[in-house]
Design a protein around this motif. Structure first.
Motif, mmCIF file in Angstrom:
data_model
loop_
_atom_site.group_PDB
_atom_site.id
_atom_site.type_symbol
_atom_site.label_atom_id
_atom_site.label_comp_id
_atom_site.label_asym_id
_atom_site.label_seq_id
_atom_site.Cartn_x
_atom_site.Cartn_y
_atom_site.Cartn_z
ATOM 1 N N TYR A 1 -9.740 4.240 -6.226
ATOM 2 C CA TYR A 1 -8.818 3.490 -5.385
ATOM 3 C C TYR A 1 -9.144 2.001 -5.507
ATOM 4 O O TYR A 1 -10.308 1.621 -5.641
ATOM 5 C CB TYR A 1 -8.954 3.970 -3.939
ATOM 6 C CG TYR A 1 -7.713 3.732 -3.115
ATOM 7 C CD1 TYR A 1 -6.493 4.304 -3.481
ATOM 8 C CD2 TYR A 1 -7.762 2.933 -1.972
ATOM 9 C CE1 TYR A 1 -5.346 4.092 -2.717
ATOM 10 C CE2 TYR A 1 -6.618 2.724 -1.206
ATOM 11 C CZ TYR A 1 -5.419 3.300 -1.588
ATOM 12 O OH TYR A 1 -4.297 3.069 -0.841
ATOM 13 N N TRP A 2 -8.120 1.171 -5.449
ATOM 14 C CA TRP A 2 -8.324 -0.268 -5.607
ATOM 15 C C TRP A 2 -9.009 -0.869 -4.385
ATOM 16 O O TRP A 2 -8.965 -0.291 -3.296
ATOM 17 C CB TRP A 2 -6.969 -0.940 -5.848
ATOM 18 C CG TRP A 2 -5.899 -0.335 -4.978
ATOM 19 C CD1 TRP A 2 -5.160 0.769 -5.245
ATOM 20 C CD2 TRP A 2 -5.525 -0.758 -3.673
ATOM 21 N NE1 TRP A 2 -4.330 1.060 -4.199
ATOM 22 C CE2 TRP A 2 -4.531 0.132 -3.220
ATOM 23 C CE3 TRP A 2 -5.916 -1.816 -2.845
ATOM 24 C CZ2 TRP A 2 -3.920 0.007 -1.977
ATOM 25 C CZ3 TRP A 2 -5.311 -1.944 -1.608
ATOM 26 C CH2 TRP A 2 -4.334 -1.043 -1.183
ATOM 27 N N TRP B 1 -2.575 -7.075 -9.248
ATOM 28 C CA TRP B 1 -2.357 -6.143 -8.134
ATOM 29 C C TRP B 1 -3.322 -4.964 -8.212
ATOM 30 O O TRP B 1 -3.658 -4.501 -9.293
ATOM 31 C CB TRP B 1 -0.924 -5.609 -8.169
ATOM 32 C CG TRP B 1 0.058 -6.627 -7.677
ATOM 33 C CD1 TRP B 1 0.682 -7.594 -8.415
ATOM 34 C CD2 TRP B 1 0.487 -6.813 -6.323
ATOM 35 N NE1 TRP B 1 1.487 -8.358 -7.605
ATOM 36 C CE2 TRP B 1 1.395 -7.897 -6.316
ATOM 37 C CE3 TRP B 1 0.211 -6.169 -5.113
ATOM 38 C CZ2 TRP B 1 2.021 -8.352 -5.154
ATOM 39 C CZ3 TRP B 1 0.834 -6.614 -3.954
ATOM 40 C CH2 TRP B 1 1.726 -7.697 -3.977
ATOM 41 N N PHE B 2 -3.716 -4.510 -7.053
ATOM 42 C CA PHE B 2 -4.525 -3.283 -6.923
ATOM 43 C C PHE B 2 -5.811 -3.384 -7.760
ATOM 44 O O PHE B 2 -6.197 -2.447 -8.476
ATOM 45 C CB PHE B 2 -3.705 -2.047 -7.326
ATOM 46 C CG PHE B 2 -2.361 -1.969 -6.625
ATOM 47 C CD1 PHE B 2 -2.269 -2.112 -5.246
ATOM 48 C CD2 PHE B 2 -1.184 -1.774 -7.341
ATOM 49 C CE1 PHE B 2 -1.036 -2.049 -4.592
ATOM 50 C CE2 PHE B 2 0.047 -1.707 -6.698
ATOM 51 C CZ PHE B 2 0.122 -1.846 -5.324
ATOM 52 N N GLY C 1 -0.856 -0.220 -12.978
ATOM 53 C CA GLY C 1 -0.831 0.223 -11.582
ATOM 54 C C GLY C 1 0.306 -0.383 -10.783
ATOM 55 O O GLY C 1 1.061 0.321 -10.110
ATOM 56 N N GLY C 2 0.432 -1.708 -10.850
ATOM 57 C CA GLY C 2 1.460 -2.388 -10.060
ATOM 58 C C GLY C 2 2.849 -1.952 -10.483
ATOM 59 O O GLY C 2 3.696 -1.598 -9.652
ATOM 60 N N LYS D 1 0.844 -1.199 0.000
ATOM 61 C CA LYS D 1 0.000 0.000 0.000
ATOM 62 C C LYS D 1 0.883 1.255 0.000
ATOM 63 O O LYS D 1 0.576 2.250 -0.645
ATOM 64 C CB LYS D 1 -0.917 -0.022 1.228
ATOM 65 C CG LYS D 1 -1.839 1.169 1.338
ATOM 66 C CD LYS D 1 -2.730 1.037 2.566
ATOM 67 C CE LYS D 1 -3.751 2.133 2.734
ATOM 68 N NZ LYS D 1 -3.357 3.491 2.438
ATOM 69 N N ALA E 1 1.661 2.018 -3.553
ATOM 70 C CA ALA E 1 0.475 2.447 -4.318
ATOM 71 C C ALA E 1 0.099 3.881 -3.957
ATOM 72 O O ALA E 1 -0.366 4.652 -4.798
ATOM 73 C CB ALA E 1 -0.689 1.504 -4.038
ATOM 74 N N TRP F 1 -4.817 7.980 -7.991
ATOM 75 C CA TRP F 1 -5.756 7.009 -8.576
ATOM 76 C C TRP F 1 -7.072 7.708 -8.899
ATOM 77 O O TRP F 1 -7.542 8.522 -8.115
ATOM 78 C CB TRP F 1 -6.025 5.874 -7.575
ATOM 79 C CG TRP F 1 -4.799 5.075 -7.229
ATOM 80 C CD1 TRP F 1 -3.826 5.413 -6.330
ATOM 81 C CD2 TRP F 1 -4.411 3.823 -7.787
ATOM 82 N NE1 TRP F 1 -2.849 4.432 -6.305
ATOM 83 C CE2 TRP F 1 -3.182 3.442 -7.187
ATOM 84 C CE3 TRP F 1 -4.971 2.968 -8.738
ATOM 85 C CZ2 TRP F 1 -2.516 2.263 -7.506
ATOM 86 C CZ3 TRP F 1 -4.308 1.780 -9.058
ATOM 87 C CH2 TRP F 1 -3.094 1.446 -8.447
ATOM 88 N N ALA G 1 -6.087 -0.971 -13.108
ATOM 89 C CA ALA G 1 -4.710 -1.112 -12.614
ATOM 90 C C ALA G 1 -3.989 -2.242 -13.331
ATOM 91 O O ALA G 1 -2.794 -2.164 -13.603
ATOM 92 C CB ALA G 1 -4.718 -1.371 -11.117
ATOM 93 N N ALA H 1 3.562 1.731 -9.519
ATOM 94 C CA ALA H 1 3.752 1.873 -8.073
ATOM 95 C C ALA H 1 5.147 1.365 -7.690
ATOM 96 O O ALA H 1 5.867 1.999 -6.908
ATOM 97 C CB ALA H 1 2.686 1.068 -7.320
ATOM 98 N N PRO I 1 4.390 -6.069 -6.869
ATOM 99 C CA PRO I 1 3.585 -5.339 -7.854
ATOM 100 C C PRO I 1 4.279 -5.104 -9.197
ATOM 101 O O PRO I 1 3.607 -4.987 -10.215
ATOM 102 C CB PRO I 1 3.315 -3.990 -7.158
ATOM 103 C CG PRO I 1 3.546 -4.231 -5.711
ATOM 104 C CD PRO I 1 4.544 -5.329 -5.596
#
Ligand code: PRX
Length: 677
Positions: free
Chosen positions: A66-67, A81-82, A300-301, A55, A58, A63, A276, A304, A493
């Motif tokens: 949000y995941w 991920w996410f 996303g992963g 987290k 991330a 975002w 993501a 991040a 991620p």
């Protein structure tokens, strides 16, 4: 037992004894300013806190949504991920920085010719350029989220602009290293089903303006023969408005970007919120078969992970000038020239040419001019600069607080020169071990926390839990003094999602070896096989020894031996080809090629040259072999397998061991005479 003999000696079986180097400590000044100085980070990222620890990474990003699920393992080992999150990489690397930093340099572009001016592109300018090109991609090229587009671009500022424009639309870019041939580009166009190719007409390399457009023509012709038609080629010009390549434009297919851009002046395109887990890009890399594999990285992963590692390992602060002297055509450039640094609003340097042009002081002059204070390069460049200009760094007034080495093992002697001469004894060094597949660092010291140890990458990154397994799958404990196969116990991620279009190969290559239950949905059952051999010292530092598979690391670039062999077999005269790595003082390793000809064909120097030239045309100059040895026959086992181990020993002039069990032991002596005389 007979089969056992054909298994090449795995590095995992070799007990290694090496001199443990002593620690070097970061300076007080460095630690005082470092982004990460809390040793508690290792507890926060322990397996007990997995996967929620990520987290922290991330939350470095913005975002749209949000995941809700940190890690979804339901499609193991294709980790997600996410999940539930919506994000755009271009927004995170550009738009979000405008409010506070629009006037800050995002990219410092350094042309290779000395007489040309540096270009400083602010975040506002980057925003404008990315938006206008995005509009062109969408409205002229008709690209939309999920489409793939192949880029074959050199190191120009237009390359990150192109990547960010693709990302803005959710278009998956696949950048092919500019030095690769038209054929290599074609293969990647076909595999990714790209109908648009983005390239440049020309670029400088060692003082010569190279015609790059010709590669686009070759790539399009070959791709079409292989079933993938390219209907638009977008050509950035090295000098806008001026022809730099003699290769003509193909009517109705080829377009100069700067001609088209006039129609998009002032255009703004809202970034597309992407799931993501939507792919951000493909990066092809060599494996154990002839066909390169398209590593599919997520949005996303990946973002991040590279943002977090740029902040905590590269230690980039807003006021720093950061130069990663890699090529954006490799994963290092994607993660640590473009996406990671820009996600955290850094000023990143893009240098067009070679570090030794026109002399060994060039890199340090650039550092001095731009006041670079974070420097990132590979052992092969360090070895070259040490050899041709050992006293050059001292002549220039720059000061690095931080330096990185990446891509291949670094000899402690070379490390010490880097530290003393390039770093002037002041810089903290990180030796980052990772791969195209892994998106970001796997092992490294955290520069404000752990001491450095020459030749060792360091411990696993926070949240990355490496483990060394022997061939039977037993864990080798810390300080065992034995090499084994280094694996990662958990997903992270930044890891790639799959091989584009070939999930079976993904599972087979990276997970089959140590997975106990192929039906398991638990990540604990799927250790990731990195393909490297390593040793873990008592202090938990990993020393990477090299590949356990048929991959050669030439100047920090990965080449599959099978890939080179397939290229050699394109020559009609060749019956069999075998590539082995030879040690080289600058490049680390170099390929040596053994050839057996078809019956009735005479060996000659011209033929050897033709075979080497074919390899350059098929793959690129980086795959050029040290020597092409045309031998009367290959050393073979009784079951007909070529004994590459024996050839490798001959090339490296080391003992070839017992060859009496071969089908043709007498051939060894004659090859030896040829190679070693
Ligand atoms: O063998 C390891 C070596 O480079 C391989 C990955 O190559 P590639 O996918 O091209 O990515 C290079 C840049 C990340 C690895 O399997 N390697 C990478 N970094 C190191 C290294 N070997 C030793 N020390 C390193 N720091």
């Amino acid at each position: 037992m007979a089969e056992k003999e054909v298994v090449e000696t795995s590095e995992a079986q070799i007990a290694v004894h090496w001199q443990e180097e002593g620690y070097y400590y970061p300076s007080y000044e460095f630690v005082a300013q470092a982004n990460m100085t809390d040793p508690g980070v290792y507890d926060r990222f322990s397996l007990d806190n997995f996967p929620n620890c990520f987290k922290e990474y991330a939350d470095l990003l913005d975002w749209y949504e949000y995941w809700d699920t940190m890690l979804d393992t339901s499609d193991a080992p294709c980790w997600k991920w996410f999940v539930g999150g919506k994000i755009n990489a271009s927004y995170n690397c550009v738009d979000r920085h405008l409010a506070k930093n629009k006037n800050k340099a995002a990219i410092h572009f350094v042309p290779e010719p000395l007489e040309e001016k540096y270009e400083h592109i602010t975040y506002q300018e980057l925003y404008v350029k990315v938006n206008e090109f995005t509009a062109l991609l969408r409205d002229f090229a008709g690209l939309k989220a999920g489409d793939r587009v192949t880029l074959h671009m050199p190191m120009l500022a237009e390359l990150p602009i192109t990547m960010l424009a693709c990302a803005r639309l959710g278009v998956i870019h696949s950048q092919v290293f500019g030095g690769f041939s038209g054929r290599a580009c074609a293969d990647r166009i076909v595999d990714s089903n790209s109908r648009v190719l983005i390239t440049a007409d020309a670029y400088y390399r060692s003082g010569t303006l190279l015609d790059h457009k010709q590669n686009a023509d070759i790539a399009c012709d070959l791709a079409e023969k292989d079933g993938q038609k390219v209907d638009k080629v977008l050509v950035w010009q090295r000098y806008p408005g001026k022809a730099s390549s003699p290769t003509p434009m193909v009517e109705g297919r080829d377009y100069f970007v700067n001609d088209l851009l006039k129609d998009y002046y002032g255009a703004r395109v809202d970034p597309v919120p992407m799931p993501a887990e939507a792919p951000l890009f493909l990066m092809y890399t060599s494996g154990t078969t002839g066909k390169p594999k398209g590593c599919q990285h997520s949005t996303g992963g990946y973002l991040a992970y590279v943002a977090g590692t740029s902040k905590y390992v590269q230690d980039i602060h807003p006021e720093d000038v950061y130069w990663c002297m890699a090529d954006i055509g490799w994963i290092t450039g994607h993660s640590y020239i473009v996406y990671g640094p820009l996600a955290i609003c850094a000023s990143t340097v893009v240098y067009e040419g070679v570090p030794t042009f026109p002399d060994a002081g060039r890199a340090w002059r650039i550092a001095q001019d731009l006041d670079v204070n974070i420097f990132h390069t590979a052992p092969t460049a360090i070895r070259a600069l040490r050899k041709i200009g050992p006293d050059e760094p001292a002549k220039y007034n720059y000061h690095f607080k931080h330096m990185t080495t990446v891509g291949e093992p670094i000899e402690p002697e070379v490390w010490k020169w880097y530290h003393k001469e390039v770093g002037k004894g002041e810089a903290t060094i990180v030796d980052t071990w990772w791969q195209t597949e892994t998106g970001g660092f796997l092992a490294s010291t955290l520069p404000g926390i752990n001491p450095m140890k020459p030749g060792s990458a360091g411990p696993g990154m926070p949240g990355i839990h490496p483990i060394i397994l022997d061939d039977e799958g037993e864990m080798l404990p810390q300080g065992a003094g034995k090499a084994g196969n280094i694996c990662i116990r958990n997903p992270w991620p930044g890891g790639f999602q799959t091989i584009w279009g070939d999930r079976d190969r993904f599972v087979e290559t990276y997970y089959a070896r140590y997975c106990k239950d192929p039906n398991s949905k638990k990540w604990e059952d799927w250790p990731y096989l990195t393909g490297d051999a390593a040793v873990e010292a008592e202090d938990g530092y990993f020393r990477i020894l090299g590949r356990i598979d048929d991959v050669i690391n030439v100047s920090g670039h990965r080449l599959g031996t099978k890939e080179i062999e397939s290229a050699a077999l394109v020559c009609q005269e060749v019956a069999e080809a075998a590539v082995v790595p030879v040690n080289h003082e600058i490049k680390g390793k170099e390929p040596d090629l053994y050839i057996a000809l078809k019956p009735g064909i005479e060996a000659s120097d011209e033929l050897a040259q033709k075979i080497n030239d074919t390899i350059c045309t098929e793959i690129g100059k980086i795959a050029k072999c040290r020597k092409v040895w045309i031998v009367p026959d290959m050393p073979k086992t009784r079951s007909g397998k070529i004994m590459r181990r024996v050839l490798g020993a001959i090339s490296n002039e080391i003992d070839e061991g017992d060859v009496t069990t071969l089908a043709n032991p007498e051939i060894v002596a004659s090859i030896k005479t040829m190679v070693q005389s």
